[in-house]
Design a protein around this motif. Structure first.
Motif, mmCIF file in Angstrom:
data_model
loop_
_atom_site.group_PDB
_atom_site.id
_atom_site.type_symbol
_atom_site.label_atom_id
_atom_site.label_comp_id
_atom_site.label_asym_id
_atom_site.label_seq_id
_atom_site.Cartn_x
_atom_site.Cartn_y
_atom_site.Cartn_z
ATOM 1 N N TYR A 149 0.765 -0.950 0.306
ATOM 2 C CA TYR A 149 -0.004 -0.110 -0.434
ATOM 3 C C TYR A 149 0.794 1.450 -0.058
ATOM 4 O O TYR A 149 2.151 1.232 -0.196
ATOM 5 N N CYS A 150 0.606 2.356 -0.258
ATOM 6 C CA CYS A 150 0.964 3.649 -0.301
ATOM 7 C C CYS A 150 0.446 4.580 1.029
ATOM 8 O O CYS A 150 -0.711 4.346 1.012
ATOM 9 N N ALA A 151 1.436 5.185 1.885
ATOM 10 C CA ALA A 151 0.376 5.350 3.389
ATOM 11 C C ALA A 151 0.098 6.601 2.865
ATOM 12 O O ALA A 151 -0.858 6.686 3.951
ATOM 13 N N ASN A 152 0.201 7.737 1.733
ATOM 14 C CA ASN A 152 -0.342 9.068 1.959
ATOM 15 C C ASN A 152 0.178 9.044 0.482
ATOM 16 O O ASN A 152 1.130 8.741 -0.260
ATOM 17 N N GLU A 159 -4.764 9.817 3.119
ATOM 18 C CA GLU A 159 -3.527 9.189 3.705
ATOM 19 C C GLU A 159 -4.277 8.076 4.888
ATOM 20 O O GLU A 159 -5.560 8.270 5.436
ATOM 21 N N TRP A 160 -3.582 7.096 5.059
ATOM 22 C CA TRP A 160 -4.413 5.361 5.304
ATOM 23 C C TRP A 160 -3.900 6.271 7.888
ATOM 24 O O TRP A 160 -3.081 6.593 7.800
ATOM 25 N N VAL A 163 -2.565 1.424 10.320
ATOM 26 C CA VAL A 163 -1.575 0.222 9.147
ATOM 27 C C VAL A 163 -2.628 -0.927 9.454
ATOM 28 O O VAL A 163 -3.021 -1.770 10.059
ATOM 29 N N CYS A 172 5.210 -0.532 1.807
ATOM 30 C CA CYS A 172 4.597 0.017 2.070
ATOM 31 C C CYS A 172 5.641 1.255 1.220
ATOM 32 O O CYS A 172 6.434 1.705 1.432
ATOM 33 N N MET A 174 6.407 5.474 1.244
ATOM 34 C CA MET A 174 5.943 6.037 2.151
ATOM 35 C C MET A 174 6.739 7.598 1.681
ATOM 36 O O MET A 174 7.445 7.874 2.608
ATOM 37 N N VAL A 183 7.021 5.607 13.721
ATOM 38 C CA VAL A 183 6.578 4.517 11.903
ATOM 39 C C VAL A 183 6.736 3.396 13.025
ATOM 40 O O VAL A 183 7.659 3.229 13.860
ATOM 41 N N TYR A 188 7.047 -3.675 9.241
ATOM 42 C CA TYR A 188 6.547 -3.474 7.540
ATOM 43 C C TYR A 188 8.127 -4.940 7.221
ATOM 44 O O TYR A 188 8.521 -4.930 7.614
#
Ligand code: PLP
Length: 361
Positions: A149-152, A159-160, A163, A172, A174, A183, A188
């Motif tokens: 996924y892409c956090a932002n 944005e998520w 987590v 991820c 970031m 974080v 991760y």
């Protein structure tokens, strides 16, 4: 051109702290008595090796990276990681889960198809990526090599706020929010980020890789795109982006002096809180992202009238707030407010928005 610095709301490359630029300027022709610029020295020289190791150490301390994870300084761009991730990790089961919540995760999922089976675990495309799917909506496979996924989401401004909980290792992107909040890196498998949003000039990509995940790359993987090679050679299989690594080191000092990632998180909340508050209380402006999914790094908004948007962007630029034009995928405006954006820049932009709203609303 003006000789004044402007408030630069560019999504990337973006602002760096003035003190970092000044420090780099003061050292540009003769780095601390070495008689040469960091741009001119061998990447294997003692002087540069010290910069390299200290920068790695500073990042490890600031992000609290556990010993299980290696920090790599790469040249691939974040986009190169869209290929490097599946090449290196997909081999485990031949399958991976992707959450598509914006432009870059969409590109990553498309790239990954070349290397294995991609399960789209969630997509926010149905509402032009204006929201982040909830944990309960993630359609996870039981045999994924990783969950991506892409956090932002830099372009759409979401944005998520959680987590994802998955059995597969988390991967991820970031790029646009690294170093803006604490974080838990231990959760991760891989974290990566292009440096030009929140870390350093363009040309450096940071990857934080759980070491046990490396070494299972697909046979087609170019040597230079193997995490294992880069771990074994400590990112020096070939010439690393020396200047950018040095600049990252200076920027990490600045982050540390300003309260570390906790300090950055406070500023991030302060800046985005002010901006969303003004937009929510305006007559003219609507935000693209839905409440609960709003990004605190990239604030996307519009009036709904393209001419008025254009007027806003032009008048803002004349007042010293530049690069507020939104991406063509969302239209309207986007204010990227990364770590280096002074709170004063956002305060003054808020005043400008209030006045514009009164005058044109
Ligand atoms: C900018 C950006 C990218 C692309 O980065 P490059 O270094 O230009 O390849 C990827 N992902 C996110 C989230 C970004 O903001």
């Amino acid at each position: 051109m003006s000789d004044q610095r402007v408030f630069n709301f560019s999504a990337g490359p973006s602002m760096l702290p003035v003190s970092v630029l000044e420090r780099a300027g003061s050292e540009i022709t003769n780095y601390r008595g070495s008689g040469m610029s960091v741009m001119e020295m061998s990447h294997r020289s003692k002087v540069f090796m010290k910069i390299f190791e200290e920068t790695q150490d500073k990042l490890r301390r600031l992000m609290n990276v556990p010993d299980s994870h290696k920090i790599l300084f790469l040249q691939t761009g974040a986009t190169g990681q869209f290929a490097m991730v599946p090449m290196n990790l997909m081999g485990t089961t031949g399958k991976a889960d992707y959450a598509v919540t914006g432009n870059f995760s969409n590109l990553a999922a498309k790239e990954a198809v070349k290397y294995g089976a991609v399960n789209i675990a969630a997509s926010s495309e149905d509402r032009n990526h204006s929201y982040i799917p909830a944990q309960s909506e993630l359609k996870l496979s039981d045999d994924a090599s990783y969950f991506y996924y892409c956090a932002n989401n830099t372009i759409y401004g979401t944005e998520w706020d959680y987590v994802p909980a998955t059995n597969a290792p988390l991967v991820c992107d970031m790029s646009s929010d690294i170093l803006s909040a604490p974080v838990d890196v231990s959760k991760y498998g891989v974290i990566f980020a292009g440096a030009q949003k929140n870390m350093a000039p363009a040309g450096l990509t940071v990857a934080i890789v759980r070491e046990d995940l490396a070494g299972h790359e697909l046979p087609c993987t170019p040597t230079i795109m193997s995490y294992k090679t880069m771990i074994d050679k400590d990112s020096m299989y070939n010439t690393p982006p020396c200047w950018c690594i040095y600049m990252l080191g200076l920027n990490l000092d600045w982050v540390a002096e300003n309260g570390g990632v906790e300090g950055m998180q406070k500023l991030r909340q302060l800046r985005s809180g002010m901006l969303y508050d003004v937009l929510d209380h305006s007559k003219l402006f609507q935000c693209h992202a839905q409440p609960g999914s709003r990004s605190s790094m990239n604030v996307t908004f519009r009036t709904g009238n393209e001419e008025l948007d254009a007027k806003f962007i032009q008048e803002a630029a004349e007042a010293g707030f530049v690069n507020l034009k939104g991406h063509r995928k969302t239209g309207g405006m986007r204010a990227s407010i990364y770590n280096a954006m002074p709170v004063e820049g956002v305060e003054r932009l808020c005043d400008f928005i209030r006045t514009f709203d009164k005058t044109n609303g």
